[in-house]
Design a protein around this motif. Structure first.
Motif, mmCIF file in Angstrom:
data_model
loop_
_atom_site.group_PDB
_atom_site.id
_atom_site.type_symbol
_atom_site.label_atom_id
_atom_site.label_comp_id
_atom_site.label_asym_id
_atom_site.label_seq_id
_atom_site.Cartn_x
_atom_site.Cartn_y
_atom_site.Cartn_z
ATOM 1 N N THR A 275 0.805 -1.224 0.000
ATOM 2 C CA THR A 275 0.000 0.000 0.000
ATOM 3 C C THR A 275 0.839 1.275 0.000
ATOM 4 O O THR A 275 0.312 2.370 0.158
ATOM 5 C CB THR A 275 -0.917 0.018 1.244
ATOM 6 N N ASP A 276 2.144 1.159 -0.181
ATOM 7 C CA ASP A 276 3.033 2.329 -0.133
ATOM 8 C C ASP A 276 3.476 2.794 -1.512
ATOM 9 O O ASP A 276 4.462 3.521 -1.634
ATOM 10 C CB ASP A 276 4.267 2.019 0.722
ATOM 11 N N GLY A 277 2.762 2.374 -2.535
ATOM 12 C CA GLY A 277 3.142 2.769 -3.883
ATOM 13 C C GLY A 277 4.175 1.864 -4.521
ATOM 14 O O GLY A 277 4.648 2.140 -5.625
ATOM 15 N N ASP A 278 4.541 0.776 -3.843
ATOM 16 C CA ASP A 278 5.493 -0.163 -4.420
ATOM 17 C C ASP A 278 4.825 -0.978 -5.521
ATOM 18 O O ASP A 278 3.600 -1.136 -5.555
ATOM 19 C CB ASP A 278 6.039 -1.109 -3.348
ATOM 20 N N ARG A 279 5.634 -1.515 -6.417
ATOM 21 C CA ARG A 279 5.143 -2.330 -7.527
ATOM 22 C C ARG A 279 6.030 -3.562 -7.684
ATOM 23 O O ARG A 279 7.160 -3.599 -7.214
ATOM 24 C CB ARG A 279 5.162 -1.547 -8.844
ATOM 25 N N LEU A 280 5.493 -4.570 -8.354
ATOM 26 C CA LEU A 280 6.285 -5.696 -8.824
ATOM 27 C C LEU A 280 6.208 -5.709 -10.340
ATOM 28 O O LEU A 280 5.129 -5.566 -10.912
ATOM 29 C CB LEU A 280 5.757 -7.027 -8.286
ATOM 30 N N VAL A 281 7.349 -5.878 -10.991
ATOM 31 C CA VAL A 281 7.398 -5.940 -12.450
ATOM 32 C C VAL A 281 8.105 -7.228 -12.853
ATOM 33 O O VAL A 281 9.130 -7.592 -12.263
ATOM 34 C CB VAL A 281 8.129 -4.716 -13.037
ATOM 35 N N LEU A 282 7.557 -7.917 -13.847
ATOM 36 C CA LEU A 282 8.148 -9.148 -14.357
ATOM 37 C C LEU A 282 8.394 -8.999 -15.850
ATOM 38 O O LEU A 282 7.584 -8.394 -16.566
ATOM 39 C CB LEU A 282 7.214 -10.349 -14.139
ATOM 40 N N ASP A 283 9.497 -9.563 -16.330
ATOM 41 C CA ASP A 283 9.727 -9.644 -17.768
ATOM 42 C C ASP A 283 10.441 -10.952 -18.079
ATOM 43 O O ASP A 283 10.908 -11.661 -17.177
ATOM 44 C CB ASP A 283 10.486 -8.431 -18.311
ATOM 45 N N TYR A 284 10.513 -11.280 -19.363
ATOM 46 C CA TYR A 284 11.183 -12.495 -19.827
ATOM 47 C C TYR A 284 12.341 -12.087 -20.709
ATOM 48 O O TYR A 284 12.158 -11.393 -21.706
ATOM 49 C CB TYR A 284 10.186 -13.368 -20.607
ATOM 50 N N ARG A 305 11.367 -5.380 -7.789
ATOM 51 C CA ARG A 305 10.577 -4.603 -6.834
ATOM 52 C C ARG A 305 10.816 -3.135 -7.141
ATOM 53 O O ARG A 305 11.951 -2.669 -7.239
ATOM 54 C CB ARG A 305 11.001 -4.920 -5.400
ATOM 55 N N ILE A 306 9.713 -2.394 -7.291
ATOM 56 C CA ILE A 306 9.784 -0.962 -7.592
ATOM 57 C C ILE A 306 9.391 -0.218 -6.321
ATOM 58 O O ILE A 306 8.220 -0.193 -5.936
ATOM 59 C CB ILE A 306 8.818 -0.581 -8.738
ATOM 60 N N ASN A 307 10.354 0.366 -5.648
ATOM 61 C CA ASN A 307 10.074 1.023 -4.381
ATOM 62 C C ASN A 307 9.431 2.388 -4.598
ATOM 63 O O ASN A 307 9.978 3.236 -5.298
ATOM 64 C CB ASN A 307 11.362 1.175 -3.574
ATOM 65 N N LYS A 308 8.241 2.547 -4.028
ATOM 66 C CA LYS A 308 7.493 3.812 -4.082
ATOM 67 C C LYS A 308 7.321 4.329 -5.510
ATOM 68 O O LYS A 308 7.351 5.529 -5.765
ATOM 69 C CB LYS A 308 8.154 4.875 -3.191
ATOM 70 N N GLY A 309 7.157 3.414 -6.438
ATOM 71 C CA GLY A 309 6.855 3.780 -7.816
ATOM 72 C C GLY A 309 8.017 4.342 -8.601
ATOM 73 O O GLY A 309 7.820 4.846 -9.703
ATOM 74 N N ASN A 310 9.250 4.237 -8.075
ATOM 75 C CA ASN A 310 10.411 4.780 -8.776
ATOM 76 C C ASN A 310 10.988 3.717 -9.711
ATOM 77 O O ASN A 310 11.913 2.976 -9.347
ATOM 78 C CB ASN A 310 11.465 5.259 -7.781
ATOM 79 N N TYR A 311 10.477 3.648 -10.925
ATOM 80 C CA TYR A 311 10.905 2.633 -11.880
ATOM 81 C C TYR A 311 12.363 2.819 -12.307
ATOM 82 O O TYR A 311 12.984 1.874 -12.788
ATOM 83 C CB TYR A 311 10.004 2.666 -13.115
#
Length: 482
Positions: A275-284, A305-311
């Motif tokens: 709930t803190d704006g973090d994201r998970l991104v997956l690629d191949y 892992r994308i901490n606080k939306g900082n890609y």
């Protein structure tokens, strides 16, 4: 001025196992032949951004470039002309949205004499004096400075992040390896160092730092890997129709991130994490000739892992132990990656050159393991994998077109990088009047390997045929799914 250094990285890599070699060869058989890189996907509609780049060569009051003519030609190749140049690399990664072009003429100016002592590392002063030495009529967006020698500062290359300036000691430019130039320009684009963490079983947080991702020039990956999916998302260089964000448990078919545009398909999964704006991104990621990815060490699905939306500062996650013989992307063998606190489980299916199925369970109810510590596998530990089939955008945008010159020393931060951290080849510079010793002549640190070369159609077809035979023999091996 703040300066950071990348953590130390391995200076060598274990040869790919038969599993990776087969996948690489089969993928090569399907790749397009022609241009140095195949653009992964058509960019979203929008105006193309042009970055007018100037390279300025400088001499210090007590040190000069070893051979200004040679350095001039190398700079032209590294920034603008070679197949691995900054211009070619970022044009391909951006889907043609970013064009790095010479500010005027061939883009390289000087050498100019500036009042700097070779024993003092003063990047701000160097940048200011170099900018003042430039012809007044030259308008540019970015300035790259090449200075004498390769030991004036404790770094090999330096880049303002984000910002308009890069600095290079002569040894970083006076060669064919473009890693340093790609990396420092990446800092100008706003990219941080892409780090790697080993995560305890059942967690995507509380992980242990373990060097760099080795998946991008920004993660010590050298020049023969494309940008990672979080980096592409940060710059809006990965089209929206190539990204999916499931809200319920589902299976997604991922096409290799840097596969040719004609392959179509989903290239990344991007889901909320907490709930803190973090994201998970997956690629191949898969090895494929004629693309940006010709040097992916362990093909498979990679998790970030994308901490606080900082890609732009993603962290690559790996399973508890880093064991090259059993790694498939972020996964160790067929073991799933899970986060019990967030009820997430990630598993993958059969891996092929065309893509891989990834199941994202967003209602996972697993039991907490009795022990959950991240450890580094001992050298040579583990067994060889048995089959290939086991299988916010940050809003930074592309660099602006300036109408006036930027102030080189007015930057938010700087990152200094040694060749070992860049996974770049370092060769000593022979200064004027200096004869290199035998040890200097043989010096080479963390070589990246061969160049991205366009294979012949015949050779590619033979590789593909051999790989497909290997894959057919292994299709009967069943992958445990969870």
């Amino acid at each position: 001025m703040a300066r950071t250094a990348l953590p130390p990285t391995r200076s060598g890599r274990r040869p790919l196992g038969r599993r990776a070699v087969a996948l690489a060869a089969a993928t090569a058989a399907t790749a397009l032949v022609g241009a140095p890189f195949a653009v992964p996907a058509a960019a979203e509609p929008g105006p193309e951004k042009t970055d007018r780049h100037a390279v300025v060569l400088v001499n210090f009051r007590n040190a000069s470039l070893s051979d200004a003519k040679v350095v001039h030609e190398k700079a032209v190749q590294q920034l603008f002309k070679s197949k691995d140049s900054v211009a070619a690399y970022y044009a391909t990664n951006s889907g043609g949205r970013l064009a790095v072009v010479p500010a005027q003429g061939d883009g390289v100016f000087g050498p100019f004499d500036i009042d700097v002592d070779k024993t003092k590392c003063e990047p701000g002063r160097i940048a200011d004096l170099a900018a003042k030495a430039m012809p007044a009529e030259v308008k540019y967006d970015h300035l790259s400075i090449v200075m004498p020698g390769d030991n004036a500062c404790g770094w090999w290359g330096l880049g303002s992040q984000p910002g308009p300036t890069t600095w290079f000691q002569e040894g970083a430019i006076n060669q064919d390896d473009t890693t340093a130039a790609l990396h420092e320009f990446g800092h100008n684009m706003g990219f941080a160092h892409e780090e790697r963490e080993l995560c305890p079983v059942g967690q995507f947080t509380g992980c242990s730092a373990y060097g760099n991702s080795h998946l991008t020039p920004m993660g010590g990956g050298g020049s023969h890997k494309g940008l990672s999916s979080p980096e592409l998302i940060a710059k809006k260089w990965l089209p929206a129709d190539r990204i999916v964000s499931p809200t319920t448990t589902t299976t997604v078919h991922l096409t290799p991130l840097h596969a040719p545009a004609a392959a179509g398909g989903t290239r990344a999964v991007d889901i909320p994490f907490g709930t803190d704006g973090d994201r998970l991104v997956l690629d191949y990621r898969a090895v494929a000739a004629n693309t940006l990815d010709t040097d992916i060490e362990n093909p498979g699905v990679f998790v970030f892992r994308i901490n606080k939306g900082n890609y732009s500062a993603a962290v690559n996650l790996r399973n508890p132990a880093e064991d090259k013989d059993t790694m498939f992307g972020s996964f160790r063998g067929a073991a799933p990656m899970t986060d019990l606190a967030h009820h997430i489980s990630l598993t993958y299916g059969r891996m092929t050159p065309e893509g891989i199925d990834v199941t994202i369970d967003l209602a996972y109810q697993g039991a907490q393991p009795s022990t959950a510590t991240a450890t580094t596998a001992a050298a040579g530990a583990g067994t060889a994998a048995t089959a290939a089939t086991a299988s916010r955008s940050a809003g930074a945008g592309t660099s602006p077109t300036a109408t006036t010159r930027p102030t080189p020393s007015a930057v938010s931060s700087e990152h200094g990088d040694a060749p070992e951290a860049l996974n770049a080849t370092r060769r000593p510079v022979k200064a004027a009047g200096h004869s290199a010793s035998p040890s200097e002549k043989g010096s080479q640190l963390a070589a990246t390997g061969g160049s991205v070369l366009v294979p012949t159609l015949i050779g590619t077809a033979l590789l593909g045929a051999g790989a497909l035979l290997v894959l057919r023999r292994r299709r009967q091996v069943r992958h445990r799914r969870h």
